[in-house]
Design an enzyme around this catalytic site. Structure first.
Site, short mmCIF file in Angstrom:
data_model
loop_
_atom_site.label_atom_id
_atom_site.label_comp_id
_atom_site.label_asym_id
_atom_site.label_seq_id
_atom_site.Cartn_x
_atom_site.Cartn_y
_atom_site.Cartn_z
N PRO A 2 0.81 -1.22 0.00
CA PRO A 2 0.00 0.00 0.00
C PRO A 2 0.84 1.27 0.00
CG PRO A 2 -0.61 -1.51 1.79
CD PRO A 2 0.70 -1.96 1.24
N GLU A 3 0.64 2.07 -1.02
CA GLU A 3 1.22 3.41 -1.08
C GLU A 3 0.05 4.40 -1.10
OE1 GLU A 3 4.22 3.74 -4.16
OE2 GLU A 3 4.70 1.61 -4.00
N LYS A 57 0.80 7.82 4.12
CA LYS A 57 0.37 6.43 3.99
C LYS A 57 -0.38 5.96 5.23
CE LYS A 57 4.55 5.40 1.31
NZ LYS A 57 5.77 4.59 1.30
N ARG A 269 16.83 0.10 -2.72
CA ARG A 269 15.55 -0.38 -3.21
C ARG A 269 15.67 -0.86 -4.65
NH1 ARG A 269 14.13 -0.98 0.86
NH2 ARG A 269 12.62 0.06 2.19
#
Length: 308
Positions: A2-3, A57, A269
């Site tokens: 979830p962003e 978020k 990342r």
DNA sequence: AGCTCTTCCTGAAAGC
DNA sequence: TGCTTTCAGGAAGAGC
């Protein structure tokens, strides 16, 4: 994972179900992701949910002030903050419907339904905050990615010597963007993730802001991206994963120029980009070959379950 | 200041 | 076939 668009989708769903509802009781499973489980269990029953909003978020459930019936401790926390982490789900279900495994928080509501938190990996967070702490949190989380102005975006990036990808992911710079939407935005803006912010031109930064807001807006319209676990407050997956241009598309052709999408590690990342549309910065100390060597093994990437 | 590494956790899939 | 290893990632903290 979830962003901003996924959290926004959940919040919009919860808004149709929760405001005005009263929490009747709280049941807890594992609590290691809750800052103060005892207070959560004791102070929420009897409280009414006044509003649901998104802060970066985080999902923010605003609780109505306690009814002044004698034993009022007016300093009871009035803000329940929920971060979905990687695999968190917050859904409203009929109380008699069986809950999936890894469901750790049940808020029984006064309409016979339950607000349930399920989180396989428990990277999520649940916090109870008082009024003063909310302001502090907003401060720490920076400007919302969806609404940040061009001037503020320039101000926050200009002169920073960090890689642009790292800054997009930094919630104190910009709140709401995560790995998927960072990569998608950089592809749209034709910027390599390893570019240093300080070396970007003003028009590059403007283009990036437009790309971020366009990508987030499109994703919200399609109710988010469902890769691995995301579902909305009704348990439905989103649709934006079908529109991803680079994320999880390593070794596939670029939609713009047909070059092969690559994946490298930037800012720790996994970062997906088109080597032709998003040319690498010339970094004297780090020839491209050296970065290429840092590319991790590729096959496991395909394991993401795409929904439809 | 900003980078890398580590930690938290689980399930899926690769590797043997 | 089945066990072991690797890996994903949001965020925070350590150490350089």
């Amino acid at each position: 994972m979830p962003e901003l668009p996924e959290v926004e989708t959940v919040v919009r769903g919860l808004r149709t179900a929760l405001p005005g509802r009263c929490i009747v009781s709280v049941r807890l499973g594992k609590t290691d992701f809750i800052d103060d489980p005892v207070t959560l269990g004791e102070s929420l029953p009897g409280r009414r949910i006044a509003a649901v909003e998104r802060i970066g978020k985080f999902i923010h459930l605003q609780l109505a002030p306690e009814a002044s019936n004698g034993s009022t401790h007016s300093d009871a926390p009035s803000h329940l903050m929920v971060h979905l982490g990687m695999t968190g789900r917050l859904v409203v279900r009929a109380a008699d419907e069986p809950a999936p495994p890894h469901t750790h928080v049940y808020f029984q509501l006064d309409d016979g339904r339950e607000l349930r938190y399920t989180d396989i990996r428990r990277f999520g967070q649940m916090l109870l905050l008082r009024d003063a702490k909310i302001a502090e949190l907003r401060e720490r989380l920076g400007e919302d990615a969806l609404t940040i102005s061009a001037d503020e975006f320039q101000r926050r990036l200009a002169g920073r010597r960090a890689r642009i990808k790292a800054l997009l992911l930094d919630q104190s710079v910009l709140r709401g963007v995560g790995n998927i939407y960072a990569d998608e935005s950089l592809w749209r803006a034709r910027l390599h993730p390893a570019r240093l912010a300080a070396k970007l031109k003003k028009e590059d930064i403007d283009r990036l802001r437009q790309a971020v807001q366009r990508v987030l807006g499109d994703a919200i319209r399609l109710r988010g991206s469902s890769i691995s676990d995301f579902v909305d407050s009704n348990g439905q997956p989103g649709g934006y994963q079908r529109w991803h241009r680079v994320y999880a598309r390593e070794d596939e052709p670029c939609y713009r120029c047909h070059a092969i999408i690559r994946r490298v590690i930037v800012a720790g990342r996994s970062s997906h980009f088109c080597p032709r549309c998003q040319p690498a910065p010339r970094t004297p100390g780090k020839p491209p070959a050296k970065r290429a060597a840092r590319t991790r093994r590729t096959s496991s990437q395909k394991r993401f379950r795409r929904t439809r």
